[in-house]
Design an enzyme around this catalytic site. Structure first.
Site, PDB file in Angstrom:
ATOM      1  N   GLU A   1      41.130  11.836  18.209  1.00  0.00           N
ATOM      2  CA  GLU A   1      40.589  11.693  16.858  1.00  0.00           C
ATOM      3  C   GLU A   1      41.651  12.140  15.840  1.00  0.00           C
ATOM      4  OE1 GLU A   1      37.888  15.448  18.124  1.00  0.00           O
ATOM      5  OE2 GLU A   1      37.217  14.350  16.354  1.00  0.00           O
TER       6      GLU A   1
ATOM      7  N   GLU B   1      43.217  14.639   9.716  1.00  0.00           N
ATOM      8  CA  GLU B   1      44.079  14.341   8.559  1.00  0.00           C
ATOM      9  C   GLU B   1      44.587  15.563   7.805  1.00  0.00           C
ATOM     10  OE1 GLU B   1      42.864   9.984   7.036  1.00  0.00           O
ATOM     11  OE2 GLU B   1      41.378  11.182   8.119  1.00  0.00           O
ATOM     12  N   GLY B   2      44.019  16.741   8.102  1.00  0.00           N
ATOM     13  CA  GLY B   2      44.537  17.948   7.451  1.00  0.00           C
ATOM     14  C   GLY B   2      45.803  18.455   8.109  1.00  0.00           C
TER      15      GLY B   2
ATOM     16  N   THR C   1      43.821  37.929  55.470  1.00  0.00           N
ATOM     17  CA  THR C   1      44.156  39.325  55.730  1.00  0.00           C
ATOM     18  C   THR C   1      44.847  39.909  54.501  1.00  0.00           C
ATOM     19  OG1 THR C   1      45.773  40.718  56.852  1.00  0.00           O
ATOM     20  CG2 THR C   1      46.158  38.350  56.982  1.00  0.00           C
TER      21      THR C   1
ATOM     22  N   LYS D   1      48.295  28.840  18.959  1.00  0.00           N
ATOM     23  CA  LYS D   1      49.257  29.104  17.877  1.00  0.00           C
ATOM     24  C   LYS D   1      48.958  28.131  16.745  1.00  0.00           C
ATOM     25  CE  LYS D   1      52.648  26.298  20.368  1.00  0.00           C
ATOM     26  NZ  LYS D   1      53.867  26.319  21.172  1.00  0.00           N
TER      27      LYS D   1
ATOM     28  N   ASP E   1      46.129  20.950  22.499  1.00  0.00           N
ATOM     29  CA  ASP E   1      47.258  21.270  23.375  1.00  0.00           C
ATOM     30  C   ASP E   1      46.895  22.232  24.502  1.00  0.00           C
ATOM     31  OD1 ASP E   1      50.795  21.923  22.855  1.00  0.00           O
ATOM     32  OD2 ASP E   1      49.575  21.856  24.675  1.00  0.00           O
TER      33      ASP E   1
ATOM     34  N   GLY F   1      56.049  17.444  17.796  1.00  0.00           N
ATOM     35  CA  GLY F   1      55.900  18.662  18.600  1.00  0.00           C
ATOM     36  C   GLY F   1      57.163  18.845  19.415  1.00  0.00           C
TER      37      GLY F   1
ATOM     38  N   ASP G   1      47.910  29.144  25.021  1.00  0.00           N
ATOM     39  CA  ASP G   1      48.984  28.775  24.090  1.00  0.00           C
ATOM     40  C   ASP G   1      48.428  28.586  22.674  1.00  0.00           C
ATOM     41  OD1 ASP G   1      51.418  26.050  23.814  1.00  0.00           O
ATOM     42  OD2 ASP G   1      51.520  28.169  23.242  1.00  0.00           O
TER      43      ASP G   1
ATOM     44  N   VAL H   1      53.455  12.619  17.549  1.00  0.00           N
ATOM     45  CA  VAL H   1      52.103  12.125  17.282  1.00  0.00           C
ATOM     46  C   VAL H   1      52.247  10.918  16.351  1.00  0.00           C
ATOM     47  CG1 VAL H   1      49.817  12.698  16.391  1.00  0.00           C
ATOM     48  CG2 VAL H   1      51.209  14.468  17.455  1.00  0.00           C
TER      49      VAL H   1
ATOM     50  N   GLU I   1      48.423  20.241  10.833  1.00  0.00           N
ATOM     51  CA  GLU I   1      48.465  21.513  11.567  1.00  0.00           C
ATOM     52  C   GLU I   1      48.211  22.697  10.642  1.00  0.00           C
ATOM     53  OE1 GLU I   1      51.933  19.770  14.580  1.00  0.00           O
ATOM     54  OE2 GLU I   1      52.336  21.474  13.276  1.00  0.00           O
TER      55      GLU I   1
ATOM     56  N   ASN J   1      48.847  24.444  17.145  1.00  0.00           N
ATOM     57  CA  ASN J   1      47.813  23.860  18.024  1.00  0.00           C
ATOM     58  C   ASN J   1      46.417  23.974  17.439  1.00  0.00           C
ATOM     59  OD1 ASN J   1      49.753  23.164  19.838  1.00  0.00           O
ATOM     60  ND2 ASN J   1      49.490  25.004  21.105  1.00  0.00           N
TER      61      ASN J   1
HETATM   62  C1  D1A Z   1      46.957  17.306  23.712  1.00  0.00           C
HETATM   63  C2  D1A Z   1      48.107  17.775  22.917  1.00  0.00           C
HETATM   64  N1  D1A Z   1      49.178  18.342  23.434  1.00  0.00           N
HETATM   65  N2  D1A Z   1      49.315  18.465  24.772  1.00  0.00           N
HETATM   66  C3  D1A Z   1      50.545  18.802  25.268  1.00  0.00           C
HETATM   67  N3  D1A Z   1      51.518  19.117  24.435  1.00  0.00           N
HETATM   68  N4  D1A Z   1      50.689  18.786  26.574  1.00  0.00           N
HETATM   69  C4  D1A Z   1      48.123  17.571  21.454  1.00  0.00           C
HETATM   70  C5  D1A Z   1      49.061  18.251  20.692  1.00  0.00           C
HETATM   71  C6  D1A Z   1      49.123  18.035  19.326  1.00  0.00           C
HETATM   72  C7  D1A Z   1      48.241  17.141  18.717  1.00  0.00           C
HETATM   73  N5  D1A Z   1      48.388  16.932  17.343  1.00  0.00           N
HETATM   74  C8  D1A Z   1      47.688  16.047  16.617  1.00  0.00           C
HETATM   75  O1  D1A Z   1      46.767  15.356  17.041  1.00  0.00           O
HETATM   76  C9  D1A Z   1      48.077  15.928  15.210  1.00  0.00           C
HETATM   77  C10 D1A Z   1      49.150  16.551  14.581  1.00  0.00           C
HETATM   78  C11 D1A Z   1      49.115  16.095  13.262  1.00  0.00           C
HETATM   79  C12 D1A Z   1      49.906  16.362  12.136  1.00  0.00           C
HETATM   80  C13 D1A Z   1      49.606  15.702  10.931  1.00  0.00           C
HETATM   81  C14 D1A Z   1      48.518  14.811  10.832  1.00  0.00           C
HETATM   82  C15 D1A Z   1      47.745  14.564  11.966  1.00  0.00           C
HETATM   83  N6  D1A Z   1      46.646  13.655  11.908  1.00  0.00           N
HETATM   84  O2  D1A Z   1      45.921  13.477  12.926  1.00  0.00           O
HETATM   85  O3  D1A Z   1      46.410  13.088  10.816  1.00  0.00           O
HETATM   86  C16 D1A Z   1      48.032  15.220  13.167  1.00  0.00           C
HETATM   87  N7  D1A Z   1      47.407  15.130  14.379  1.00  0.00           N
HETATM   88  C17 D1A Z   1      47.284  16.485  19.495  1.00  0.00           C
HETATM   89  C18 D1A Z   1      47.229  16.704  20.856  1.00  0.00           C
END
Ligand code: D1A
Length: 320
Positions: free
Chosen positions: A91, A94-95, A176, A138, A157, A21, A136, A26, A97, A141
Site C-alpha cells: 500500500e 504518501e507521508g 542432552t 527505526k 521492513d 533504502g 530493526d 521503492v 518515512e 521503517n
Molecule cells: C518490506 C520492506 N523492506 N524489507 C526489506 N528491506 N527486506 C519495506 C521497506 C520500506 C518500504 N517503504 C515504503 O513502502 C515507502 C517508502 C516511501 C518513501 C516516500 C513515499 C512513499 N510512498 O509510499 O508514497 C514510501 N513508501 C516498504 C517496505
C-alpha cells in the site's frame, strides 16, 4: 525495467522512485486494471548478507508480511521474485518515512509524537502477541499515511525479524543438555530476551521524535556509540528537551534501560500515564479503524450482544 518479472509488468506499470533504502528502492506503481496506486519495494538478493541468510530472512519476512493483519503494519498486495531481486507490492504511504518528517520539522510536537508512538506500540504489541520480534525498528521503517500531522503510521521492513521459535527451543532442551551454553537456559539466547529488544528501539524512536536527535551519538563525549549504548548513557540536551513533559521523559527513561529484565515492556508502556490521553486515543482509534468507518458514529458491531458502554480500551489490544 529490463529485469522486471513479466507477471509484475503485466499487472502494474512501475514509474518513478519514491524512496531509497540501503537494501533496495521503492517505486510508485499503478495497477493497470484499476489505476490504483501502490508502492513496490525492490530488494536486491545480492546485498551484503550471505546467500543462505538473505534467503532465509526473505522467506521469514515474506511469511510475516503476508500473515500480519493490523492497521499499523504495512500490508502487501503482491509478491514477485527473479533470481536477483524480490518485488513486494505494498500500500502507498504518501507521508513517506518518519525519518524525513522528524528531520524536516527538527522535532515533533509532543502531542504528535505521542500519537505516532501509541500507534507504534500497538503495532509492536500485535507482533509480540503473535510471537514476532521486529528487531530493526527505526525511523526509516515507520511510514506515514499522509502529510498531515494527525495521520496513520505503519511499521515495515521485517528483514531482521524473527518468529519466536519456542518449539525450536523446546527441541533443543530435549536433547542432552551437557553441551548447551548457559545462555540457552538463561533466555539470553535470541528467542529469550528477544521481545525486549523492540522495547529498547521504541525508546530510541520516541527519543528521536521528541528531541529531533539520536540518544547515542559519537559526538557525545569520547565514548563510542557502542559504549554509550552498553552503559545506557544517553544525553538529553537541555535546549531540545525543555518543552518536553516529565511524563514523556519518564517513558523514554524506562525504555532505555540496559537490563532487558528491568526494561519496561510494550504492554507496560501502553499503560503508562503519558498515554492515558483520551483525545489522543480517540484520534488514534479513528485513524486505525478500517477505511471509511472513521467518521460515521460507531455502528453496533454486534447488535444482538449488549453494546458495552465503557470507553474505548486504552490499548488497541482488542484489534489483534
Ligand atoms: C518490506 C520492506 N523492506 N524489507 C526489506 N528491506 N527486506 C519495506 C521497506 C520500506 C518500504 N517503504 C515504503 O513502502 C515507502 C517508502 C516511501 C518513501 C516516500 C513515499 C512513499 N510512498 O509510499 O508514497 C514510501 N513508501 C516498504 C517496505
Amino acid at each position: 525495467q529490463s529485469s522486471l518479472p513479466r507477471a509484475l509488468q503485466d499487472k502494474y506499470v512501475l514509474t518513478r522512485r519514491i524512496g531509497t533504502g540501503v537494501c533496495g528502492e521503492v517505486r510508485l506503481a499503478f495497477e493497470r486494471s484499476t489505476c490504483r496506486k501502490f508502492a513496490v519495494k525492490i530488494i536486491n538478493k545480492k546485498n551484503f548478507q550471505s546467500e543462505g541468510t538473505a534467503t532465509r530472512n526473505a522467506e521469514t519476512e515474506i511469511e510475516i508480511l503476508q500473515r500480519v493483519d493490523h492497521p499499523c503494519l504495512i500490508k502487501t498486495e503482491d509478491f514477485y521474485q527473479t533470481e536477483d531481486s524480490y518485488y513486494i507490492v505494498l500500500e502507498l504511504m504518501e507521508g513517506g518515512e518518519l525519518f524525513h518528517r522528524v528531520k524536516s520539522q527538527q522535532q515533533l510536537d509532543e502531542g504528535v509524537a505521542k500519537l505516532y508512538f501509541y500507534q507504534m506500540l500497538c503495532a509492536v504489541q500485535y507482533l509480540h502477541r503473535n510471537g514476532i520480534i521486529h528487531r530493526d525498528l527505526k525511523p526509516e521503517n515507520v511510514l506515514l499515511s499522509s502529510s498531515e500531522d494527525e495521520c496513520l503510521i505503519k511499521v515495515t521492513d521485517f528483514n531482521q525479524s524473527r518468529i519466536l521459535e519456542e518449539a525450536a527451543l523446546m527441541r533443543t532442551l530435549c536433547g542432552t543438555p551437557s553441551y548447551l551454553a548457559p545462555e540457552v537456559f538463561t533466555h539470553a539466547s535470541s528467542t529469550g530476551y528477544g521481545l525486549a529488544v523492540d522495547a529498547w528501539s521504541l525508546g530510541v524512536l520516541l527519543f528521536v521524535c521528541l528531541s529531533g536527535y539520536a540518544p547515542f551519538h559519537e559526538s557525545f563525549g569520547e565514548r563510542s556509540v557502542t559504549e554509550q549504548i552498553i552503559h545506557g548513557e544517553f544525553t538529553m540536551v537541555p535546549s531540545k528537551w525543555r518543552r518536553v513533559s516529565n511524563q514523556a521523559k519518564d517513558v523514554v527513561r524506562k525504555l532505555l534501560v540496559v537490563d532487558p529484565k528491568l526494561r519496561m515492556t510494550v504492554d507496560e508502556a501502553l499503560q503508562h500515564p503519558w498515554l492515558q490521553d483520551q483525545p489522543m486515543l480517540q484520534t488514534a482509534h479513528r485513524l486505525m479503524k478500517p477505511a471509511g468507518r472513521g467518521d460515521e458514529d460507531d455502528e453496533d458491531d454486534a447488535p444482538s450482544a449488549a453494546v458495552s458502554t465503557e470507553a474505548e480500551p486504552s490499548s488497541a489490544g482488542s484489534l489483534n
